[in-house]
Design an enzyme around this catalytic site. Sequence first.
Site, short mmCIF file in Angstrom:
data_model
loop_
_atom_site.label_atom_id
_atom_site.label_comp_id
_atom_site.label_asym_id
_atom_site.label_seq_id
_atom_site.Cartn_x
_atom_site.Cartn_y
_atom_site.Cartn_z
N PRO A 2 59.92 8.03 6.74
CA PRO A 2 60.64 6.79 6.94
C PRO A 2 60.68 5.85 5.75
O PRO A 2 59.65 5.41 5.27
CB PRO A 2 59.85 6.13 8.07
N GLU A 3 61.85 5.56 5.34
CA GLU A 3 62.07 4.38 4.52
C GLU A 3 62.79 3.41 5.43
O GLU A 3 62.93 3.67 6.62
CB GLU A 3 62.89 4.72 3.27
N HIS A 90 49.75 16.49 17.40
CA HIS A 90 49.94 15.23 16.67
C HIS A 90 50.65 14.15 17.48
O HIS A 90 51.10 13.16 16.91
CB HIS A 90 50.69 15.45 15.35
N ARG A 109 50.28 13.41 9.56
CA ARG A 109 49.37 12.98 8.50
C ARG A 109 48.56 11.74 8.86
O ARG A 109 47.63 11.39 8.16
CB ARG A 109 50.17 12.75 7.21
#
Length: 271
Positions: A2-3, A90, A109
């Site tokens: 994501p930006e 996750h 992550r």
Amino acid sequence: MPELPEVETCRRGITPHIVNHTVKEVVVRNANMRWPITDTIDDIQGQVIDSVTRRAKYLLLKTHKGTLLLHLGMSGTLRVIPEHTEVSKHDHFDLVFDNGLTLRLNDPRRFGAVLWLTGDVYQHPLLASQGPEPLSEQFDGQYLYEKSRNKTVAIKTFIMNNHIVVGVGNIYANESLFQAGINPKKAAGKISKKRFIDLAKRIKKVLQQAIEQGGTTLKDFTQADGRPGYFAQSLMVYGRKDQPCFLCETPLKEIKQGGRATTFCPRCQKN
DNA sequence: ATAGCAACCTGAGGGC
DNA sequence: TGCCCTCAGGTTGCTA
């Protein structure tokens, strides 16, 4: 993933499903995110989501009692799914709503964050120190020009600095510098006002276009409904090392700046 | 103040 | 097949 465009796409996707709905249950499967998810998160139970807004790359879910701050880090995604949907690897965090839908955070992550804040969230250190929004009127070439005087830092590093302007990540920094024809290594303080005016416009345009196309899907980014974003096909330089420039055919070069890959055209971005 | 860089963490892909 | 290395959308917080 994501930006800013991806976070904004996410915000738009989840908003209609959760605003004005009540949080029935909170599920924390793995609290070890960037910062631990604390037990105070339970205070959101029973609260109605009044609004979903975005500041920088943070999503703010506002309730009467407090605000849930979400950050997607490098690999986070939010999905709106039917309650009782099978849990995948996750899937660290759920908000279960009273309308049969669940907001689910998946983040391999775990660089993302889930924070429950009370009081004025904009006073929180994470938000208080952030620069202007790139799509706001406050952000323009004049602003960049003034901020950059006497700075020797490379322009790419400069526009990726959240204290200068938020939301410009590695993809869109590369793309906007290509579009402005500016060499990423050029010292920010040595760029003219005229070029900064152009650069600010390019940054706004590239972000706006990416939002309209649902963000950039590289490998794992999906919108709230699971569909990919379509901006990847518009990328001119990012991820195109050694491939010919779309404007002049010169092979694109890749260098490292601040640990991040910079791809640029040595001919179109000479200075 | 500023710049460079390691750290956080998992997974994918390449070379051998 | 497996091992080892590098790299990935971000951001903080060290060290000079």
